[in-house]
Scaffold this active site. Structure first.
Site, PDB file in Angstrom:
ATOM      1  N   LYS A   1       2.070  -8.231  -2.283  1.00 25.59           N
ATOM      2  CA  LYS A   1       1.487  -7.687  -2.178  1.00 25.59           C
ATOM      3  C   LYS A   1       1.639  -7.998  -0.178  1.00 25.59           C
ATOM      4  O   LYS A   1       0.454  -7.760   0.171  1.00 25.59           O
ATOM      5  CB  LYS A   1       1.233  -5.797  -1.681  1.00 25.59           C
TER       6      LYS A   1
ATOM      7  N   LYS B   1       6.283  -7.325  -2.953  1.00 29.39           N
ATOM      8  CA  LYS B   1       6.927  -6.268  -1.227  1.00 29.39           C
ATOM      9  C   LYS B   1       6.530  -6.553  -0.385  1.00 29.39           C
ATOM     10  O   LYS B   1       5.199  -7.308  -0.560  1.00 29.39           O
ATOM     11  CB  LYS B   1       6.113  -4.589  -2.238  1.00 29.39           C
TER      12      LYS B   1
ATOM     13  N   TYR C   1      14.128   3.709  -0.889  1.00 26.61           N
ATOM     14  CA  TYR C   1      14.153   5.126  -0.247  1.00 26.61           C
ATOM     15  C   TYR C   1      15.474   5.529  -0.084  1.00 26.61           C
ATOM     16  O   TYR C   1      16.235   6.558  -0.022  1.00 26.61           O
ATOM     17  CB  TYR C   1      13.783   5.274   1.079  1.00 26.61           C
TER      18      TYR C   1
HETATM   19  C1  PBG Z   1      -0.632   2.502  -0.026  1.00 27.51           C
HETATM   20  C2  PBG Z   1       0.788   2.126   0.043  1.00 27.51           C
HETATM   21  C3  PBG Z   1       1.834   1.644   1.281  1.00 27.51           C
HETATM   22  C4  PBG Z   1       2.758   1.480   0.478  1.00 27.51           C
HETATM   23  C5  PBG Z   1       2.922   1.992  -0.639  1.00 27.51           C
HETATM   24  N1  PBG Z   1       1.524   1.851  -0.884  1.00 27.51           N
HETATM   25  C6  PBG Z   1       1.140   1.686   2.464  1.00 27.51           C
HETATM   26  C7  PBG Z   1       0.343   0.215   3.199  1.00 27.51           C
HETATM   27  O1  PBG Z   1       0.411  -1.197   2.166  1.00 27.51           O
HETATM   28  O2  PBG Z   1      -0.124   0.751   3.962  1.00 27.51           O
HETATM   29  C8  PBG Z   1       4.365   0.919   2.108  1.00 27.51           C
HETATM   30  C9  PBG Z   1       5.456   1.694   1.471  1.00 27.51           C
HETATM   31  C10 PBG Z   1       6.594   1.702   2.702  1.00 27.51           C
HETATM   32  O3  PBG Z   1       6.800   1.040   3.800  1.00 27.51           O
HETATM   33  O4  PBG Z   1       7.663   2.233   1.899  1.00 27.51           O
HETATM   34  N2  PBG Z   1      -1.526   1.692  -0.098  1.00 27.51           N
END
Ligand code: PBG
Length: 336
Positions: free
Chosen positions: A201, A254, A320
């Site tokens: 991530k 991601k 989404y």
């Molecule tokens: C929670 C989380 C986030 C997203 C998914 N789970 C936010 C972040 O890390 O700031 C982002 C999902 C998206 O932008 O669609 N930690």
């Protein structure tokens, strides 16, 4: 292989031939739909930063989930928006928290027709909005404490399992979080609950619209001390290897579109684990906004983007657009 004996264009001549030789497929079984559930209010609230999406109240969430499942998407990823936040993120693991309640409602309503997946994190549940427990370090700066955070994450994951989650998805990028959750679930009799780890991530600007949607923007600092540096690709392999050693069932990259090279790299090096790609809020918002301005054809651009993510190596895609994409795929429109 020389012109004019080989004419590549023969295989592109018409739709039937193109479909027959297409090297990437996509069907709704590959899609996961995120759902935002809010503990406050009784009416769906439109999310300004993500046109077409809503925060669903508990009294409406079952109808919305049913619409998605009947539309052909049978995997739902739940995000909770709690009424109360505190330093311990206690509303994230209480038995009657927003996600726990939603899990019970959806199980009652949908039985085994849907796979219920939950995002496991603290950022929506703490006033500071960080994905873990905040403490002062030896130098006097506020930091996210890794080892305290993974304990809270395990509590949250366990409470989701107890409420009926099929899959828990830890998203806070703490070291050892997958192993700690796996052990906790196993010790408590939930060895059948899967872990889909947000293994890779990135600290991405493409999460902006989500943070508005879920009220989870950090009150100070940013997430660069735990999420990955966008300049790194090879490091993804290290993160994935750690997670699979710790017991992750499904790994994830991601965001998706700006990181197709990373999806490909992970798929090539670790092909034997199912790979999810999360097409994040900013990717959704960009296509929506450009389509609204008349700059892009929304359906065609969406189909191209989703196939590109699959082509890069993703087995499943969190998007989404899941319900809309399933509709488009069912209509069988002629995109390629
Ligand atoms: C929670 C989380 C986030 C997203 C998914 N789970 C936010 C972040 O890390 O700031 C982002 C999902 C998206 O932008 O669609 N930690």
């Amino acid at each position: 292989m020389r012109f004019p004996t080989v004419r590549s264009r023969r295989l592109r001549k018409d739709r039937i031939i193109r479909n027959a030789v297409a090297q990437t497929t996509l069907d709704p079984s590959r899609l996961i739909a995120p759902i935002f559930v809010t503990e406050s209010g009784r009416e769906p609230e439109p999310i300004e930063t993500m046109p077409g999406l809503y925060r669903w109240p508990l009294n409406d969430v079952a109808d919305h989930a049913k619409e998605i499942v009947e539309g052909g998407v049978d995997k739902l990823l739940l995000f909770g928006i709690p009424l109360n936040k505190d330093e311990e993120a206690s509303s994230a693991y209480k038995p009657d928290g927003v996600v726990q309640k939603t899990l019970r409602i959806l199980r009652e309503e949908l039985g085994e027709r849907a796979l219920l997946m939950t995002d496991v994190c603290t950022c929506q549940y703490t006033p500071h909005g960080h994905c873990g427990m905040v403490v002062k370090d030896r130098r006097g700066s506020w930091i996210v404490d890794n080892d305290r955070s993974i304990k809270v994450m395990a509590k949250i994951a366990l409470s989701h399992a107890e409420a009926g989650a099929d899959v828990v998805a830890p998203s806070n990028m703490m070291d050892g979080v997958v192993g700690y959750i796996r052990k906790t679930l196993d010790d408590e009799g939930y060895s059948d609950v899967l872990i889909m780890s947000y293994s890779v991530k990135y600290a991405s600007n493409f999460y902006g619209p989500f943070r508005e949607a879920a009220f989870s923007t950090p009150a100070f600092g940013d997430r660069r001390s735990y999420q990955m540096d966008p300049r790194n690709a090879e490091e993804a392999i290290k993160e994935v290897l750690l997670d699979v050693e710790e017991g992750a069932d499904v790994i994830m990259v991601k965001p998706a579109l700006p990181y197709l090279d990373v999806i490909r790299l992970v798929k090539e090096r670790i092909p034997y684990y199912p790979l999810a790609a999360y097409s994040v809020s900013g990717e959704y918002a960009m296509i929506k906004a450009a389509a609204k301005m008349g700059l892009l054809d929304e359906k065609r651009t969406l189909m191209e983007a989703l196939h590109a993510i699959r082509r890069a190596g993703a087995d499943v895609i969190i998007t989404y657009y899941a319900l809309e994409a399933a509709k488009i795929l069912r209509e069988g429109l002629d995109f390629f």
